[in-house]
Design a protein around this motif. Structure first.
Motif, PDB file in Angstrom:
ATOM      1  N   ASN A  15      42.635  55.252  42.869  1.00  0.00           N
ATOM      2  CA  ASN A  15      41.068  55.129  42.446  1.00  0.00           C
ATOM      3  C   ASN A  15      41.543  55.056  40.784  1.00  0.00           C
ATOM      4  O   ASN A  15      42.262  55.903  40.262  1.00  0.00           O
ATOM      5  N   LEU A  16      40.609  54.260  40.118  1.00  0.00           N
ATOM      6  CA  LEU A  16      40.688  53.743  38.793  1.00  0.00           C
ATOM      7  C   LEU A  16      39.552  54.609  37.861  1.00  0.00           C
ATOM      8  O   LEU A  16      38.524  54.718  38.302  1.00  0.00           O
ATOM      9  N   PRO A  17      40.251  55.480  37.021  1.00  0.00           N
ATOM     10  CA  PRO A  17      39.331  56.273  36.369  1.00  0.00           C
ATOM     11  C   PRO A  17      38.343  55.454  35.365  1.00  0.00           C
ATOM     12  O   PRO A  17      38.727  54.342  34.912  1.00  0.00           O
ATOM     13  N   LYS A  18      37.153  55.894  35.420  1.00  0.00           N
ATOM     14  CA  LYS A  18      36.003  54.935  34.578  1.00  0.00           C
ATOM     15  C   LYS A  18      36.653  54.921  33.157  1.00  0.00           C
ATOM     16  O   LYS A  18      36.842  55.970  32.417  1.00  0.00           O
ATOM     17  N   GLY A  19      36.375  53.971  32.397  1.00  0.00           N
ATOM     18  CA  GLY A  19      36.812  53.857  31.076  1.00  0.00           C
ATOM     19  C   GLY A  19      38.060  53.106  30.824  1.00  0.00           C
ATOM     20  O   GLY A  19      38.493  52.993  29.739  1.00  0.00           O
ATOM     21  N   SER A  20      38.794  52.707  32.222  1.00  0.00           N
ATOM     22  CA  SER A  20      40.127  52.290  32.053  1.00  0.00           C
ATOM     23  C   SER A  20      40.167  50.739  31.765  1.00  0.00           C
ATOM     24  O   SER A  20      39.167  50.243  31.544  1.00  0.00           O
ATOM     25  N   TYR A  21      41.297  50.329  31.420  1.00  0.00           N
ATOM     26  CA  TYR A  21      41.459  48.905  30.972  1.00  0.00           C
ATOM     27  C   TYR A  21      42.640  48.333  31.988  1.00  0.00           C
ATOM     28  O   TYR A  21      43.568  49.001  31.851  1.00  0.00           O
ATOM     29  N   VAL A  22      42.105  47.350  32.643  1.00  0.00           N
ATOM     30  CA  VAL A  22      43.074  46.676  33.441  1.00  0.00           C
ATOM     31  C   VAL A  22      43.268  45.164  32.891  1.00  0.00           C
ATOM     32  O   VAL A  22      42.341  44.345  32.665  1.00  0.00           O
ATOM     33  N   TYR A  23      44.321  44.754  32.638  1.00  0.00           N
ATOM     34  CA  TYR A  23      44.662  43.376  32.350  1.00  0.00           C
ATOM     35  C   TYR A  23      45.315  42.608  33.306  1.00  0.00           C
ATOM     36  O   TYR A  23      46.313  43.073  34.274  1.00  0.00           O
ATOM     37  N   VAL A  24      44.772  41.286  33.581  1.00  0.00           N
ATOM     38  CA  VAL A  24      45.051  40.530  35.012  1.00  0.00           C
ATOM     39  C   VAL A  24      45.519  39.249  34.605  1.00  0.00           C
ATOM     40  O   VAL A  24      44.787  38.422  33.707  1.00  0.00           O
ATOM     41  N   ALA A  25      46.883  39.029  34.574  1.00  0.00           N
ATOM     42  CA  ALA A  25      47.240  37.849  34.092  1.00  0.00           C
ATOM     43  C   ALA A  25      47.571  36.622  35.406  1.00  0.00           C
ATOM     44  O   ALA A  25      47.898  37.259  36.345  1.00  0.00           O
ATOM     45  N   HIS A  26      47.450  35.386  34.866  1.00  0.00           N
ATOM     46  CA  HIS A  26      47.680  34.464  35.929  1.00  0.00           C
ATOM     47  C   HIS A  26      48.549  33.287  35.474  1.00  0.00           C
ATOM     48  O   HIS A  26      48.487  33.148  34.278  1.00  0.00           O
ATOM     49  N   GLU A  27      49.287  32.470  36.289  1.00  0.00           N
ATOM     50  CA  GLU A  27      50.070  31.707  35.747  1.00  0.00           C
ATOM     51  C   GLU A  27      49.330  30.585  35.307  1.00  0.00           C
ATOM     52  O   GLU A  27      49.514  29.630  34.728  1.00  0.00           O
ATOM     53  N   VAL A  28      48.251  30.457  36.422  1.00  0.00           N
ATOM     54  CA  VAL A  28      47.218  29.284  36.094  1.00  0.00           C
ATOM     55  C   VAL A  28      45.765  30.099  35.735  1.00  0.00           C
ATOM     56  O   VAL A  28      45.666  31.214  35.648  1.00  0.00           O
ATOM     57  N   ARG A  29      44.612  29.286  35.849  1.00  0.00           N
ATOM     58  CA  ARG A  29      43.511  29.921  35.535  1.00  0.00           C
ATOM     59  C   ARG A  29      42.952  30.997  36.538  1.00  0.00           C
ATOM     60  O   ARG A  29      43.554  30.741  37.915  1.00  0.00           O
ATOM     61  N   PRO A  30      42.569  32.079  35.952  1.00  0.00           N
ATOM     62  CA  PRO A  30      42.157  33.076  37.021  1.00  0.00           C
ATOM     63  C   PRO A  30      41.409  32.563  38.310  1.00  0.00           C
ATOM     64  O   PRO A  30      40.344  31.636  38.140  1.00  0.00           O
ATOM     65  N   THR A  31      41.608  33.002  39.597  1.00  0.00           N
ATOM     66  CA  THR A  31      41.036  32.509  40.771  1.00  0.00           C
ATOM     67  C   THR A  31      39.819  33.206  41.075  1.00  0.00           C
ATOM     68  O   THR A  31      39.794  34.442  41.234  1.00  0.00           O
ATOM     69  N   TYR A  32      38.809  32.650  41.178  1.00  0.00           N
ATOM     70  CA  TYR A  32      37.358  32.901  41.574  1.00  0.00           C
ATOM     71  C   TYR A  32      37.367  33.460  42.926  1.00  0.00           C
ATOM     72  O   TYR A  32      36.789  34.525  43.392  1.00  0.00           O
ATOM     73  N   GLN A  33      38.090  32.852  43.760  1.00  0.00           N
ATOM     74  CA  GLN A  33      38.245  33.196  45.275  1.00  0.00           C
ATOM     75  C   GLN A  33      38.735  34.388  45.324  1.00  0.00           C
ATOM     76  O   GLN A  33      38.177  35.093  46.459  1.00  0.00           O
ATOM     77  N   LEU A  34      39.569  34.918  44.741  1.00  0.00           N
ATOM     78  CA  LEU A  34      39.874  36.548  44.802  1.00  0.00           C
ATOM     79  C   LEU A  34      39.328  37.279  44.094  1.00  0.00           C
ATOM     80  O   LEU A  34      38.722  38.423  44.700  1.00  0.00           O
ATOM     81  N   TRP A  35      39.011  37.149  42.873  1.00  0.00           N
ATOM     82  CA  TRP A  35      38.430  38.152  41.854  1.00  0.00           C
ATOM     83  C   TRP A  35      36.711  38.504  42.112  1.00  0.00           C
ATOM     84  O   TRP A  35      36.135  39.405  42.106  1.00  0.00           O
ATOM     85  N   VAL A  36      36.359  37.169  42.465  1.00  0.00           N
ATOM     86  CA  VAL A  36      34.642  37.569  42.562  1.00  0.00           C
ATOM     87  C   VAL A  36      34.294  38.324  43.616  1.00  0.00           C
ATOM     88  O   VAL A  36      33.441  39.289  43.544  1.00  0.00           O
ATOM     89  N   PRO A  37      34.700  38.040  44.684  1.00  0.00           N
ATOM     90  CA  PRO A  37      34.451  38.954  46.038  1.00  0.00           C
ATOM     91  C   PRO A  37      34.874  40.525  45.768  1.00  0.00           C
ATOM     92  O   PRO A  37      34.323  41.401  45.999  1.00  0.00           O
ATOM     93  N   LEU A  38      36.059  40.631  44.927  1.00  0.00           N
ATOM     94  CA  LEU A  38      36.682  41.882  44.903  1.00  0.00           C
ATOM     95  C   LEU A  38      35.458  42.687  43.476  1.00  0.00           C
ATOM     96  O   LEU A  38      35.182  43.537  44.036  1.00  0.00           O
ATOM     97  N   LEU A  39      35.334  41.881  42.706  1.00  0.00           N
ATOM     98  CA  LEU A  39      34.465  42.434  41.545  1.00  0.00           C
ATOM     99  C   LEU A  39      32.869  42.946  42.186  1.00  0.00           C
ATOM    100  O   LEU A  39      32.551  43.894  41.938  1.00  0.00           O
ATOM    101  N   ALA A  40      32.337  42.085  42.947  1.00  0.00           N
ATOM    102  CA  ALA A  40      31.176  41.942  43.663  1.00  0.00           C
ATOM    103  C   ALA A  40      31.200  43.304  44.240  1.00  0.00           C
ATOM    104  O   ALA A  40      30.349  44.335  44.397  1.00  0.00           O
ATOM    105  N   SER A  41      32.268  43.571  45.268  1.00  0.00           N
ATOM    106  CA  SER A  41      32.315  44.654  46.057  1.00  0.00           C
ATOM    107  C   SER A  41      32.758  46.057  45.441  1.00  0.00           C
ATOM    108  O   SER A  41      32.303  46.988  45.754  1.00  0.00           O
ATOM    109  N   LEU A  42      33.354  45.850  44.247  1.00  0.00           N
ATOM    110  CA  LEU A  42      33.502  47.027  43.620  1.00  0.00           C
ATOM    111  C   LEU A  42      32.095  47.522  42.980  1.00  0.00           C
ATOM    112  O   LEU A  42      31.981  48.871  42.928  1.00  0.00           O
TER     113      LEU A  42
END
Length: 465
Positions: free
Chosen positions: A257-284
């Motif tokens: 569980n992530l404490p509120k106010g946290s900072y998460v850095y997500v690096a990709h070799e290519v552009r960030p993938t919508y297919q993974l992160w949009v469902p994850l962020l919306a459900s979060l």
């Protein structure tokens, strides 16, 4: 109306100035705002007038530069309705001719004295005092008379006197005003790589300690002036006891569980993938009842981002009608072109969005674009602003995600060193994609099957009523 006596206090009308320097704007105080044309002197002076008048302290605004109609219209666009204050008897605006002789100066000061007494004003703005300084510049005795008049007027006001001073090349020193001022703020704007940089210099704040003398500032539509001080670390709260639940088993086990106010850095070799992160962020957002997430996109317009997000949700198994509703419910997108702003302006603009919209989560999408543009000019300056921004967002209780293409190892280290968790999405042509997660001083690896399963779990959450 304002309450006279020991309970009286006046304000700058700018949150960060009031938080740090209330003692510099007090009964009988003098505030000098110095700067070149277009730096925001009138806006800051108007803010002092407007906020204090709104609190019941009548304001008289003397202008040698603008007519009332133009001034009221300009300030209305910055969130200040002076006509309403005038209708309530709390505001009087007077445009006067530019004084060219000592006799004109004396007439002006007689007018000011009479209007202040008639209005029983507590706030007086003279915008600007520069023509008077020019008339009196060559005569030491006259300048002494000016200083005495300013001092006497400020005491007679039983309020605050604000003077704007316009500085042009070749102008005389502002020492006459500086000597009597309790607060002296110099506003400057310059060009860096062809981009605008605004800096406020806090020269003097009587009765208060100046810990940071130079800060970026912005002039924001609908609000006015904002100053962006670096945070005091003692005021940045520790990790929150409130946490965000992860929407899938793989992330719960690897990230926790992530404490509120946290900072998460997500690096990709290519552009960030919508297919993974949009469902994850919306459900979060849905799982934790976060309301709308703020997306700051550096490479896509809002409509393009929404289109990509819609396709990602549909491909995860969410019906189109529901996907459209999810996007409207959980995402607000603001697009910024980082090549149009200096790093100073971009930093301030991003924080303005965060303060105005008050999201629980802010997501900087394709943050590699400003990283590449501005780090190539000055990596230490970009790091300075990034650090301050993260601390300020944390102090506001905002959880921050930065999604970026990992351009090189140096940039990755700079942008991830303060992260609560650092994620790296890698693609192996033979073994498929996988996600490396650094959190709580340990590294975990999620394989492609784990990520597919995670998206399926997120889609299931989104499809539930």
């Amino acid at each position: 109306m304002g309450v006279e006596g020991l309970n009286e206090y006046f304000v700058f009308g700018v949150e960060e100035l009031d938080r740090r320097f209330t003692s510099a704007i007090k009964l009988g105080g003098i505030v000098a705002i110095v700067g070149g044309p277009g730096t925001g002197k009138t806006t800051l002076a108007s803010r002092i007038c407007f906020i204090n008048a709104s609190r019941g302290y009548p304001c008289v605004y003397i202008s040698t530069q603008e007519f009332k109609e133009k001034h009221y219209t300009n300030m209305l666009g910055l969130g200040m309705n002076f006509q309403e204050l005038e209708d309530r008897g709390l505001m009087k605006f007077i445009n006067v001719p530019i004084p060219g002789t000592l006799e004109h100066v004396e007439d002006l000061f007689n007018l000011i004295t009479n209007v202040v007494n008639e209005m029983k004003a507590r706030i007086l703005i003279i915008d600007s005092i520069t023509p008077v300084l020019r008339v009196l510049a060559s005569d030491i005795s006259r300048r002494a008379w000016l200083q005495n008049f300013i001092y006497t007027l400020s005491k007679a006001l039983r309020g605050v006197l604000v003077l704007t001073v316009e500085i042009l090349d070749g102008d005389a020193s502002v020492s006459d005003v500086e000597y009597v001022a309790d607060a002296l703020i110099t506003l400057r704007q310059e060009q860096t790589h062809g981009l605008l940089v605004r800096k406020a210099h806090l020269v003097k704040m009587r009765g208060a300690q100046i810990e940071v003398s130079e800060v970026p500032y912005t002039i924001r539509e609908g609000f006015g002036v904002e100053f962006w001080f670096p945070p005091v670390l003692a005021e940045v709260p520790p990790p929150s006891s409130e946490t965000l639940r992860m929407p899938c088993k793989a992330l719960s086990e690897s990230l926790g569980n992530l404490p509120k106010g946290s900072y998460v850095y997500v690096a990709h070799e290519v552009r960030p993938t919508y297919q993974l992160w949009v469902p994850l962020l919306a459900s979060l957002a849905k799982l934790n009842r976060l309301g709308k997430l703020l997306i700051v996109s550096y490479s896509s317009s809002p409509s393009e981002w929404f289109g990509n997000a819609l396709n990602a949700l549909i491909s995860s198994g969410v019906p189109k009608d529901l996907a459209e509703e999810i996007i409207k419910t959980y995402f607000e997108v603001k697009s910024l072109n980082p090549a149009s702003y200096s790093v100073d302006e971009l930093y301030a603009l991003e924080l303005s969005l965060a303060k105005a919209l008050k999201p629980s989560v802010i997501i900087f999408w394709e943050a590699n674009v400003p990283e590449f543009i501005h780090m190539s000019h000055d990596i230490s300056k970009y790091s300075f602003y990034l650090t301050n921004q993260l601390f300020l967002l944390k102090s506001l209780g905002i959880t921050t995600f930065r999604f970026a293409t990992a351009l090189n190892e140096e940039i990755y280290k700079v942008t991830s060193f303060l992260a609560t968790a650092s994620l790296k999405y890698l693609i192996d042509p033979d073994k498929g994609s996988h996600l490396l997660i650094w959190s709580n001083e340990r590294i975990k690896k999620l394989h492609e099957k784990d990520l597919i399963s995670c998206v399926e779990e997120c889609a299931s959450i989104l499809k539930k009523g």
